[in-house]
Design a protein around this motif. Structure first.
Motif, PDB file in Angstrom:
ATOM      1  N   LYS A 138       0.794  -1.228   0.000  1.00 15.17           N
ATOM      2  CA  LYS A 138       0.000   0.000   0.000  1.00 15.17           C
ATOM      3  C   LYS A 138       0.827   1.279   0.000  1.00 15.17           C
ATOM      4  O   LYS A 138       0.384   2.279  -0.577  1.00 15.17           O
ATOM      5  CB  LYS A 138      -0.946   0.014   1.199  1.00 15.17           C
ATOM      6  CG  LYS A 138      -2.100  -0.947   1.056  1.00 15.17           C
ATOM      7  CD  LYS A 138      -3.132  -0.710   2.137  1.00 15.17           C
ATOM      8  CE  LYS A 138      -4.375  -1.511   1.836  1.00 15.17           C
ATOM      9  NZ  LYS A 138      -5.549  -0.958   2.504  1.00 15.17           N
ATOM     10  N   ILE A 139       2.001   1.284   0.649  1.00 15.36           N
ATOM     11  CA  ILE A 139       2.662   2.587   0.813  1.00 15.36           C
ATOM     12  C   ILE A 139       4.081   2.697   0.264  1.00 15.36           C
ATOM     13  O   ILE A 139       4.648   3.782   0.295  1.00 15.36           O
ATOM     14  CB  ILE A 139       2.629   3.061   2.292  1.00 15.36           C
ATOM     15  CG1 ILE A 139       3.445   2.168   3.203  1.00 15.36           C
ATOM     16  CG2 ILE A 139       1.214   3.186   2.775  1.00 15.36           C
ATOM     17  CD1 ILE A 139       3.501   2.686   4.637  1.00 15.36           C
ATOM     18  N   GLY A 155       1.595   7.628   3.378  1.00 19.47           N
ATOM     19  CA  GLY A 155       0.792   6.453   3.042  1.00 19.47           C
ATOM     20  C   GLY A 155      -0.184   6.074   4.125  1.00 19.47           C
ATOM     21  O   GLY A 155      -1.336   5.723   3.848  1.00 19.47           O
ATOM     22  N   ILE A 156       0.246   6.138   5.365  1.00 21.86           N
ATOM     23  CA  ILE A 156      -0.637   5.745   6.468  1.00 21.86           C
ATOM     24  C   ILE A 156      -1.706   6.798   6.715  1.00 21.86           C
ATOM     25  O   ILE A 156      -2.860   6.468   6.979  1.00 21.86           O
ATOM     26  CB  ILE A 156       0.179   5.420   7.727  1.00 21.86           C
ATOM     27  CG1 ILE A 156       0.954   4.130   7.466  1.00 21.86           C
ATOM     28  CG2 ILE A 156      -0.723   5.293   8.952  1.00 21.86           C
ATOM     29  CD1 ILE A 156       1.868   3.698   8.549  1.00 21.86           C
ATOM     30  N   LYS A 158      -3.135   8.567   4.550  1.00 20.76           N
ATOM     31  CA  LYS A 158      -4.117   8.486   3.468  1.00 20.76           C
ATOM     32  C   LYS A 158      -4.987   7.234   3.567  1.00 20.76           C
ATOM     33  O   LYS A 158      -5.962   7.118   2.843  1.00 20.76           O
ATOM     34  CB  LYS A 158      -3.407   8.482   2.106  1.00 20.76           C
ATOM     35  CG  LYS A 158      -2.770   9.796   1.751  1.00 20.76           C
ATOM     36  CD  LYS A 158      -2.032   9.685   0.443  1.00 20.76           C
ATOM     37  CE  LYS A 158      -1.198  10.929   0.200  1.00 20.76           C
ATOM     38  NZ  LYS A 158      -0.268  10.759  -0.913  1.00 20.76           N
ATOM     39  N   ASP A 159      -4.623   6.298   4.427  1.00 24.64           N
ATOM     40  CA  ASP A 159      -5.337   5.025   4.513  1.00 24.64           C
ATOM     41  C   ASP A 159      -5.856   4.805   5.928  1.00 24.64           C
ATOM     42  O   ASP A 159      -5.130   4.345   6.805  1.00 24.64           O
ATOM     43  CB  ASP A 159      -4.404   3.880   4.103  1.00 24.64           C
ATOM     44  CG  ASP A 159      -5.125   2.567   3.920  1.00 24.64           C
ATOM     45  OD1 ASP A 159      -6.052   2.259   4.708  1.00 24.64           O
ATOM     46  OD2 ASP A 159      -4.756   1.830   2.988  1.00 24.64           O
ATOM     47  N   ASP A 161      -7.699   2.579   7.284  1.00 29.23           N
ATOM     48  CA  ASP A 161      -7.596   1.201   7.782  1.00 29.23           C
ATOM     49  C   ASP A 161      -6.197   0.899   8.298  1.00 29.23           C
ATOM     50  O   ASP A 161      -6.036   0.286   9.355  1.00 29.23           O
ATOM     51  CB  ASP A 161      -7.981   0.187   6.696  1.00 29.23           C
ATOM     52  CG  ASP A 161      -9.445   0.303   6.297  1.00 29.23           C
ATOM     53  OD1 ASP A 161     -10.264   0.747   7.135  1.00 29.23           O
ATOM     54  OD2 ASP A 161      -9.770  -0.046   5.141  1.00 29.23           O
ATOM     55  N   LEU A 162      -5.170   1.330   7.555  1.00 33.79           N
ATOM     56  CA  LEU A 162      -3.787   1.139   8.010  1.00 33.79           C
ATOM     57  C   LEU A 162      -3.525   1.930   9.283  1.00 33.79           C
ATOM     58  O   LEU A 162      -2.873   1.445  10.200  1.00 33.79           O
ATOM     59  CB  LEU A 162      -2.788   1.579   6.936  1.00 33.79           C
ATOM     60  CG  LEU A 162      -2.415   0.594   5.855  1.00 33.79           C
ATOM     61  CD1 LEU A 162      -1.395   1.211   4.905  1.00 33.79           C
ATOM     62  CD2 LEU A 162      -1.884  -0.697   6.425  1.00 33.79           C
TER      63      LEU A 162
END
Length: 188
Positions: A138-139, A155-156, A158-159, A161-162
């Motif tokens: 994902k990132i 990355g985290i 933007k997500d 769930d993560l």
């Protein structure tokens, strides 16, 4: 040292006094060693993965790298855990994952720390291998097999769930409860 002092400013004087009394009761020398840290949390005799994680947590809280957590470092850690903004916590997680301190996280480092976390906190519904693959898929935007601080935080954030997964995995409020309530009793 300035960052520790500014972090301490976010906690009010009454709370600081409370934590100071707890800290000095558990650690009369004013400096908490790794051995005392493990004892305080009832974490002696853990498996090698869990021990490595505890040592890494201790090291990230030992900001001046003198082998001890003093009261200012302790208050900065409490402030991060209780009141830290998400980007502050993500920077701390990154530092925790970056075991060799080279400024990036590779798959081996992430797998190692997730394995250690699960050894302490129990299985989180996903194996360390699955978690590592998911995170990198994902990132790792440039696909180089390493995560920079920017990739990691961006990355985290933007997500959702993560973000939730990582936040649950590294929730240290149980550590603070142990300290607040006094030493854990050793198991016979």
């Amino acid at each position: 040292m300035g960052s520790a002092a500014s972090a301490a400013d976010d906690i009010n004087a009454l709370e600081i006094h409370h934590w100071y009394r707890k800290f000095m009761k558990e650690c009369p020398s004013g400096q908490l060693s790794l051995h005392e840290f493990k004892g305080l949390l009832g974490l002696h005799g853990m498996n090698p993965e869990a021990t490595k994680y505890i040592e890494q947590v201790f090291s990230t809280f030992d900001m001046n790298k003198d082998g001890f957590i003093d009261f200012l470092e302790f208050i900065a850690a409490i402030n991060l855990v209780l009141r830290g903004k998400i980007d502050q916590k993500l920077k701390w997680y990154f530092k925790l994952y970056d075991a060799d301190g080279n400024g990036s996280i590779d798959r081996k480092e992430l797998l190692s720390i997730i394995t250690a976390v699960q050894a302490i906190n129990g299985h989180q519904g996903m194996s360390p291998e699955e978690f590592t693959t998911l995170l990198f898929t994902k990132i790792d935007v440039n696909g180089d097999g390493e995560l920079t601080l920017e990739e990691f935080i961006g990355g985290i954030e933007k997500d959702p769930d993560l973000l939730e997964l990582i936040s649950k995995s590294f929730d240290l409020s149980n550590v603070l409860k142990t300290i607040q309530n006094g030493r854990r009793r050793s198991m016979p």
